[in-house]
Design a protein around this motif. Structure first.
Motif, mmCIF file in Angstrom:
data_model
loop_
_atom_site.group_PDB
_atom_site.id
_atom_site.type_symbol
_atom_site.label_atom_id
_atom_site.label_comp_id
_atom_site.label_asym_id
_atom_site.label_seq_id
_atom_site.Cartn_x
_atom_site.Cartn_y
_atom_site.Cartn_z
ATOM 1 N N GLY A 77 14.329 68.043 -86.900
ATOM 2 C CA GLY A 77 13.489 67.057 -87.084
ATOM 3 C C GLY A 77 13.543 65.962 -88.371
ATOM 4 O O GLY A 77 14.415 66.328 -89.190
ATOM 5 N N LEU A 78 12.697 65.105 -88.524
ATOM 6 C CA LEU A 78 12.886 64.276 -89.822
ATOM 7 C C LEU A 78 12.731 64.977 -90.794
ATOM 8 O O LEU A 78 11.617 65.699 -91.097
ATOM 9 C CB LEU A 78 11.837 63.018 -89.455
ATOM 10 N N ARG A 79 13.690 64.949 -91.859
ATOM 11 C CA ARG A 79 13.442 65.622 -93.117
ATOM 12 C C ARG A 79 12.768 64.821 -94.139
ATOM 13 O O ARG A 79 12.841 63.765 -94.466
ATOM 14 C CB ARG A 79 14.914 65.679 -93.726
ATOM 15 N N VAL A 116 13.706 57.091 -91.353
ATOM 16 C CA VAL A 116 13.457 56.973 -89.815
ATOM 17 C C VAL A 116 14.563 56.378 -89.215
ATOM 18 O O VAL A 116 15.305 56.935 -88.171
ATOM 19 C CB VAL A 116 12.098 56.367 -89.561
ATOM 20 N N ARG A 117 15.150 55.326 -89.863
ATOM 21 C CA ARG A 117 16.455 54.999 -89.346
ATOM 22 C C ARG A 117 17.590 55.647 -89.213
ATOM 23 O O ARG A 117 18.399 55.916 -88.517
ATOM 24 C CB ARG A 117 16.933 53.741 -90.145
ATOM 25 N N ASP A 118 17.993 56.768 -90.586
ATOM 26 C CA ASP A 118 18.918 57.584 -90.492
ATOM 27 C C ASP A 118 18.626 58.896 -89.346
ATOM 28 O O ASP A 118 19.523 59.027 -89.064
ATOM 29 C CB ASP A 118 18.966 58.330 -92.039
ATOM 30 N N LEU A 119 17.452 59.125 -89.252
ATOM 31 C CA LEU A 119 16.880 60.125 -88.126
ATOM 32 C C LEU A 119 17.558 59.525 -86.717
ATOM 33 O O LEU A 119 18.201 60.286 -86.023
ATOM 34 C CB LEU A 119 15.720 60.473 -88.155
ATOM 35 N N CYS A 120 17.282 58.241 -86.579
ATOM 36 C CA CYS A 120 17.555 57.617 -85.154
ATOM 37 C C CYS A 120 19.192 57.550 -85.073
ATOM 38 O O CYS A 120 19.562 57.705 -83.935
ATOM 39 C CB CYS A 120 16.951 56.258 -85.135
ATOM 40 N N LEU A 121 19.682 57.209 -86.351
ATOM 41 C CA LEU A 121 21.278 57.214 -86.303
ATOM 42 C C LEU A 121 21.782 58.489 -85.852
ATOM 43 O O LEU A 121 22.687 58.742 -85.082
ATOM 44 C CB LEU A 121 21.820 56.734 -87.494
ATOM 45 N N ARG A 122 21.158 59.654 -86.459
ATOM 46 C CA ARG A 122 21.823 60.893 -86.568
ATOM 47 C C ARG A 122 21.487 61.567 -84.946
ATOM 48 O O ARG A 122 22.432 61.959 -84.421
ATOM 49 C CB ARG A 122 20.882 61.983 -87.440
ATOM 50 N N ILE A 123 20.259 61.056 -84.231
ATOM 51 C CA ILE A 123 20.062 61.631 -83.004
ATOM 52 C C ILE A 123 20.956 60.595 -81.975
ATOM 53 O O ILE A 123 21.517 61.267 -81.168
ATOM 54 C CB ILE A 123 18.582 61.325 -82.725
ATOM 55 N N GLY A 124 21.057 59.518 -82.372
ATOM 56 C CA GLY A 124 21.870 58.543 -81.311
ATOM 57 C C GLY A 124 23.301 59.134 -81.257
ATOM 58 O O GLY A 124 23.930 59.172 -80.351
ATOM 59 N N GLN A 125 24.036 59.762 -82.599
ATOM 60 C CA GLN A 125 25.270 60.207 -82.657
ATOM 61 C C GLN A 125 25.435 61.431 -81.780
ATOM 62 O O GLN A 125 26.331 61.688 -81.064
ATOM 63 C CB GLN A 125 25.740 60.666 -83.879
ATOM 64 N N TRP A 126 24.119 62.289 -81.706
ATOM 65 C CA TRP A 126 24.171 63.579 -80.851
ATOM 66 C C TRP A 126 24.062 63.230 -79.327
ATOM 67 O O TRP A 126 24.876 63.730 -78.497
ATOM 68 C CB TRP A 126 22.887 64.495 -81.224
ATOM 69 N N LEU A 127 23.642 62.198 -78.955
ATOM 70 C CA LEU A 127 23.234 61.598 -77.693
ATOM 71 C C LEU A 127 24.728 61.211 -77.069
ATOM 72 O O LEU A 127 25.056 61.273 -75.964
ATOM 73 C CB LEU A 127 22.055 60.604 -77.552
ATOM 74 N N ASP A 128 25.107 60.282 -78.048
ATOM 75 C CA ASP A 128 26.692 59.847 -77.660
ATOM 76 C C ASP A 128 27.587 61.099 -77.071
ATOM 77 O O ASP A 128 28.526 60.844 -76.286
ATOM 78 C CB ASP A 128 27.297 58.997 -78.638
ATOM 79 N N THR A 129 27.553 62.099 -77.932
ATOM 80 C CA THR A 129 28.327 63.382 -77.592
ATOM 81 C C THR A 129 27.952 63.845 -76.208
ATOM 82 O O THR A 129 28.477 64.163 -75.436
ATOM 83 C CB THR A 129 28.200 64.372 -78.724
#
Length: 195
Positions: A77-79, A116-129
């Motif tokens: 989750g969000l750190r 929040v933006r960094d979290l969204c980017l991190r989760i977006g990368q996981w979704l792309d995988t």
């Protein structure tokens, strides 16, 4: 190849009931675990099950009768840095300007954690995988991970992150291929029995 990811938010526990920034080590309470056990067996079969690394997500998976294959750090989750373990009320009293900045600016991280933006980017990368993985994945994840998924899938601005409510023990489904997703928002797990 089509991927399906069902994101399930954890059952209630002390951190959620107190609006406390979870430290990842807080267990479910008896009521939350009982509610999760009631919903066991209501999910579609999955090829794999993953969880956020937090205790409450792993315990929810167990109560649902699911055995997790992995708890990748990407699904944390969000750190929230120094706010971890504190309640939102406590932080709002001691650092009202910082809370207002954090809630209003997706690039801010006044707590010393991640934005929040960094979290969204991190989760977006996981979704792309995940979009390159065939079959159904069940992911027991923190509510803020679900919010980040919604932002990513809809191509919404990171500012929209706080506009999505994620109730406990609800499922949000996405299906897609080639990094293009469709979204079905949070339905109660009990409702899936009628399918």
């Amino acid at each position: 190849m089509t991927s399906r990811v069902t994101l399930i938010s954890p059952a209630l526990g002390p951190s959620m009931r107190q609006a406390r920034f979870d430290d990842g080590r807080t267990s479910l309470d008896d009521d939350g675990a009982a509610q999760a056990r009631t919903a066991a067996g209501t999910m579609r079969p999955a090829v794999r099950v993953v969880t956020s690394p937090s205790v409450r997500c792993r315990e929810t998976a167990t109560a649902l009768g699911l055995s997790a294959d992995d708890s990748p750090d990407e699904l944390t989750g969000l750190r929230v840095g120094r706010w971890q373990g504190l309640t939102l009320d406590d932080v709002s009293r001691s650092e009202p300007e910082a809370v207002a900045l954090w809630l209003g600016d997706p690039d801010s991280a006044p707590h010393g954690g991640e934005s929040v933006r960094d979290l969204c980017l991190r989760i977006g990368q996981w979704l792309d995988t995940a979009s390159r993985t065939d079959g159904h994945t069940i992911a027991l994840v923190e509510p803020d991970v679900v919010r980040a998924v919604v932002v990513h899938v809809l191509g919404a601005p990171a500012r929209a992150f706080w506009r999505a409510d994620v109730p406990p023990l609800t499922a949000t489904e996405i299906t897609g291929r080639s990094e293009r997703w469709n979204l079905r928002l949070g339905h109660p797990l009990q409702a899936t029995r009628s399918r």
